[in-house]
Design a protein around this motif. Structure first.
Motif, PDB file in Angstrom:
ATOM      1  N   ASN A   1      32.486  39.801  47.627  1.00 38.36           N
ATOM      2  CA  ASN A   1      30.951  40.089  47.743  1.00 38.36           C
ATOM      3  C   ASN A   1      30.665  41.351  46.852  1.00 38.36           C
ATOM      4  N   GLY A   2      31.495  42.106  46.314  1.00 41.81           N
ATOM      5  CA  GLY A   2      31.232  43.298  45.637  1.00 41.81           C
ATOM      6  C   GLY A   2      30.754  44.355  46.503  1.00 41.81           C
ATOM      7  N   HIS A   3      31.124  44.401  47.703  1.00 42.05           N
ATOM      8  CA  HIS A   3      30.567  45.640  48.421  1.00 42.05           C
ATOM      9  C   HIS A   3      31.468  46.799  48.203  1.00 42.05           C
ATOM     10  N   GLY A   4      30.717  47.811  47.431  1.00 41.81           N
ATOM     11  CA  GLY A   4      31.425  49.122  47.141  1.00 41.81           C
ATOM     12  C   GLY A   4      32.241  48.924  45.894  1.00 41.81           C
ATOM     13  N   VAL A   5      32.669  47.942  45.388  1.00 39.39           N
ATOM     14  CA  VAL A   5      33.618  47.561  44.343  1.00 39.39           C
ATOM     15  C   VAL A   5      32.911  46.644  43.427  1.00 39.39           C
ATOM     16  N   LYS A   6      33.393  46.720  42.029  1.00 39.25           N
ATOM     17  CA  LYS A   6      32.975  45.694  41.324  1.00 39.25           C
ATOM     18  C   LYS A   6      33.331  44.354  41.829  1.00 39.25           C
ATOM     19  N   GLN A   7      32.402  43.351  41.791  1.00 38.51           N
ATOM     20  CA  GLN A   7      32.865  42.236  42.177  1.00 38.51           C
ATOM     21  C   GLN A   7      33.821  41.356  41.330  1.00 38.51           C
ATOM     22  N   ASP A   8      34.947  40.938  42.073  1.00 36.64           N
ATOM     23  CA  ASP A   8      36.205  40.552  41.583  1.00 36.64           C
ATOM     24  C   ASP A   8      36.818  39.366  41.979  1.00 36.64           C
ATOM     25  N   TYR A   9      36.616  37.976  41.653  1.00 35.14           N
ATOM     26  CA  TYR A   9      37.093  37.061  42.512  1.00 35.14           C
ATOM     27  C   TYR A   9      38.635  36.885  42.159  1.00 35.14           C
ATOM     28  N   VAL A  10      39.214  37.345  41.198  1.00 32.01           N
ATOM     29  CA  VAL A  10      40.796  37.300  40.947  1.00 32.01           C
ATOM     30  C   VAL A  10      41.353  38.290  42.200  1.00 32.01           C
ATOM     31  N   GLU A  11      40.885  39.482  42.307  1.00 37.16           N
ATOM     32  CA  GLU A  11      41.319  40.206  43.310  1.00 37.16           C
ATOM     33  C   GLU A  11      40.945  39.827  44.503  1.00 37.16           C
ATOM     34  N   ALA A  12      40.048  39.358  44.810  1.00 40.67           N
ATOM     35  CA  ALA A  12      39.573  38.348  46.176  1.00 40.67           C
ATOM     36  C   ALA A  12      40.669  37.606  46.658  1.00 40.67           C
ATOM     37  N   ALA A  13      40.863  36.584  45.684  1.00 39.63           N
ATOM     38  CA  ALA A  13      41.907  35.605  46.000  1.00 39.63           C
ATOM     39  C   ALA A  13      43.143  36.175  46.197  1.00 39.63           C
ATOM     40  N   LYS A  14      43.938  37.348  45.369  1.00 37.64           N
ATOM     41  CA  LYS A  14      44.931  38.131  45.684  1.00 37.64           C
ATOM     42  C   LYS A  14      45.087  38.300  47.211  1.00 37.64           C
ATOM     43  N   TRP A  15      43.994  39.053  47.723  1.00 41.30           N
ATOM     44  CA  TRP A  15      44.106  39.669  49.043  1.00 41.30           C
ATOM     45  C   TRP A  15      44.106  38.362  50.033  1.00 41.30           C
ATOM     46  N   TYR A  16      43.152  37.236  49.739  1.00 39.00           N
ATOM     47  CA  TYR A  16      43.060  36.233  50.514  1.00 39.00           C
ATOM     48  C   TYR A  16      44.630  35.570  50.668  1.00 39.00           C
ATOM     49  N   MET A  17      45.099  35.551  49.518  1.00 38.59           N
ATOM     50  CA  MET A  17      46.375  34.685  49.614  1.00 38.59           C
ATOM     51  C   MET A  17      47.658  35.350  50.441  1.00 38.59           C
ATOM     52  N   LYS A  18      47.442  36.941  50.626  1.00 36.89           N
ATOM     53  CA  LYS A  18      48.341  37.455  51.130  1.00 36.89           C
ATOM     54  C   LYS A  18      48.162  37.279  52.683  1.00 36.89           C
ATOM     55  N   ALA A  19      46.749  37.485  52.910  1.00 39.44           N
ATOM     56  CA  ALA A  19      46.605  36.995  54.590  1.00 39.44           C
ATOM     57  C   ALA A  19      46.803  35.727  54.639  1.00 39.44           C
ATOM     58  N   ALA A  20      46.260  34.622  53.964  1.00 37.86           N
ATOM     59  CA  ALA A  20      46.456  33.235  54.290  1.00 37.86           C
ATOM     60  C   ALA A  20      47.946  32.779  54.557  1.00 37.86           C
ATOM     61  N   THR A  21      48.825  33.418  53.633  1.00 36.98           N
ATOM     62  CA  THR A  21      50.235  33.042  53.784  1.00 36.98           C
ATOM     63  C   THR A  21      50.975  33.607  55.117  1.00 36.98           C
ATOM     64  N   GLN A  22      50.175  34.682  55.690  1.00 36.75           N
ATOM     65  CA  GLN A  22      50.601  35.164  56.670  1.00 36.75           C
ATOM     66  C   GLN A  22      50.068  34.275  58.064  1.00 36.75           C
ATOM     67  N   GLY A  23      49.057  33.230  57.722  1.00 33.40           N
ATOM     68  CA  GLY A  23      48.618  32.428  58.521  1.00 33.40           C
ATOM     69  C   GLY A  23      47.337  32.743  59.357  1.00 33.40           C
ATOM     70  N   LEU A  24      46.582  33.507  58.554  1.00 38.35           N
ATOM     71  CA  LEU A  24      45.197  34.072  59.101  1.00 38.35           C
ATOM     72  C   LEU A  24      44.303  32.906  58.717  1.00 38.35           C
TER      73      LEU A  24
END
Length: 160
Positions: free
Chosen positions: A96-119
């Protein structure tokens, strides 16, 4: 004033029900200064759950001045300890670019870390990126896989 809110999931922050907008919430009540102080003490001691909660308070401005940079700082601390919620919150911050430059690659990286933990919310968020091709190579197969994982855990939005 009319707020347009994209509902994701209810969330309790320091005993306060909040409506989650990709885990960046609009509080329905205010966290007291003493509650914020208690959370901050635990966060400074290295408690990942408190670090995540403090990040949420900074992101929403609930009981504390809104500060996305501070939210990111606390979420990074919790995420480095493997806290899936904090990892998902960082994904939302970048998506969403809240306080940082919007970056879908970075978003995907963090979502992947959480998703692989089952969230499940992270699995759903990652699936949406695969569906749209934002930050990842578009793949309906991968989108389906992650939506299915979230739906299997009862995450209603993934069932649509």
């Amino acid at each position: 004033m009319t707020l347009k809110i994209k509902f994701k999931t209810p969330l309790i922050v320091a005993g306060c029900l909040a409506i989650s907008v990709l885990y960046v919430q609009t509080p329905l009540c205010t966290t007291s200064v003493s509650q914020v102080s208690r959370i901050e003490v635990q966060a400074k001691k290295g408690d990942a759950e408190a670090q995540n909660a403090l990040g949420k308070l900074f992101a929403t401005g609930d009981g504390i001045k809104q500060d996305y940079a501070a939210a990111r700082k606390w979420w990074l601390k919790a995420a480095s300890k493997g806290h899936a919620g904090a990892q998902n919150n960082l994904g939302a911050l970048y998506e969403n670019g809240h306080g940082v430059k919007q970056d879908y690659v970075e978003a995907a990286k963090w979502y992947m870390k959480a998703a692989t933990q089952g969230l499940p919310v992270a699995q759903n968020n990652l699936a949406a990126l695969y569906e749209s091709g934002s930050g990842v190579v578009a793949s309906y197969t991968d989108a389906f896989t992650w939506y299915h994982k979230a739906a299997e855990q009862g995450y209603a939005e993934a069932m649509n």
